[in-house]
Enzyme design. Structure first.
Site, PDB file in Angstrom:
ATOM      1  N   ASP A 105       0.818  -1.202   0.000  1.00 38.54           N
ATOM      2  CA  ASP A 105       0.000   0.000   0.000  1.00 38.54           C
ATOM      3  C   ASP A 105       0.856   1.258   0.000  1.00 38.54           C
ATOM      4  OD1 ASP A 105      -2.183  -1.686   0.208  1.00 38.54           O
ATOM      5  OD2 ASP A 105      -2.277  -1.528   2.389  1.00 38.54           O
ATOM      6  N   TYR A 122       6.471 -10.067   6.604  1.00 38.64           N
ATOM      7  CA  TYR A 122       6.296  -8.643   6.860  1.00 38.64           C
ATOM      8  C   TYR A 122       6.795  -8.311   8.262  1.00 38.64           C
ATOM      9  CZ  TYR A 122       3.318  -7.764   2.772  1.00 38.64           C
ATOM     10  OH  TYR A 122       2.839  -7.605   1.499  1.00 38.64           O
TER      11      TYR A 122
END
Length: 248
Positions: A53, A112
């Protein structure tokens, strides 16, 4: 005859509109495709392992591109691309691979990492690199909350809608770890796949638990609900999230 070039790309996501190409032309994919066109004189499509994002960083995003007009060696591509790209986007390494390889569909999982600055004052060099949480964090309680996400679950309640139906929302997380070193608290998620904003929603709930706003039981109830609802759904800021690696 085309050649498939595999890329490992790092970037500071702050100045960009995420990975996926945007009408503004300011996504990471857009910058890479323009660089290839300038060098090779052909329009190409860069395929990434997945989307990040706006504001999310990458230490090792994987991508591939099919080239037909250039006979450059990989080391030539490395220097040429980095000579054109902004300093906040860097190709770390590249090599030619079989056409059977696909950056997205060959991936077996991703890692992540989320960084939190747990102190009253945020040092300037951490701006845009960590979520500043002023309230004291109970790291042991955060570890208990993190364990709730390990294994296969329906993560619909820890996902957001991109504007289309979610489809299959079951995902498997191998590990979720919480570590503290001084003021830095890191959360690391190692999973087979992630839904839209899933890592940031999990982080938000783990932090809410760590500051005493919700309990582990409430997180478990939200996870069990298997749908987006009125449970604890704090989305952690994008700036603290890093794509660490893509597993193949």
């Amino acid at each position: 005859m085309s050649q498939r070039l595999k890329l490992i790309v790092a970037y500071d996501g702050g100045p960009y509109s995420g990975w996926q190409s945007q009408a503004s032309g300011n996504a990471i994919q857009d910058h890479l495709e323009r660089a290839f066109q300038r060098i090779a004189g052909e329009r190409v499509r860069v395929h990434g392992a997945g989307r990040t994002d706006s504001g999310v960083h990458a230490l090792a995003q994987c991508a591939h591109v099919d080239l037909t007009k250039s006979n450059f060696a990989p080391e030539k591509w490395l220097s040429a691309l980095n000579g054109i790209l902004r300093p906040t986007i860097r190709v770390l390494r590249c090599n030619f691979v079989s056409e059977k390889f696909h950056a997205r569909f060959s991936a077996k999982g991703k890692v992540y990492r989320y960084r939190i600055w747990s102190a009253p004052v945020l040092v300037p060099l951490e701006v845009g690199r960590a979520w500043h949480v002023i309230a004291p964090l109970d790291v042991d309680l955060m570890r208990r909350a993190a364990k709730l996400f390990i294994g296969e679950h329906d993560f619909a309640s820890f996902s957001a809608n991109r504007g289309a139906a979610l489809g299959d929302t079951k995902r498997t997380l191998r590990t979720v770890t919480v570590r503290q070193r001084g003021a830095i608290v890191t959360l690391e998620f190692d999973g087979e796949g992630f839904l839209y904003k899933m890592a940031r929603l999990m982080t938000g709930s783990i932090v809410q638990c760590g500051v005493g706003k919700i309990s582990c039981d409430e997180i478990a109830e939200t996870l069990f609900r298997k749908s987006r609802g009125d449970g604890p759904r704090l989305v952690a800021p994008a700036a603290g999230l890093f794509l660490v690696r893509v597993r193949y």
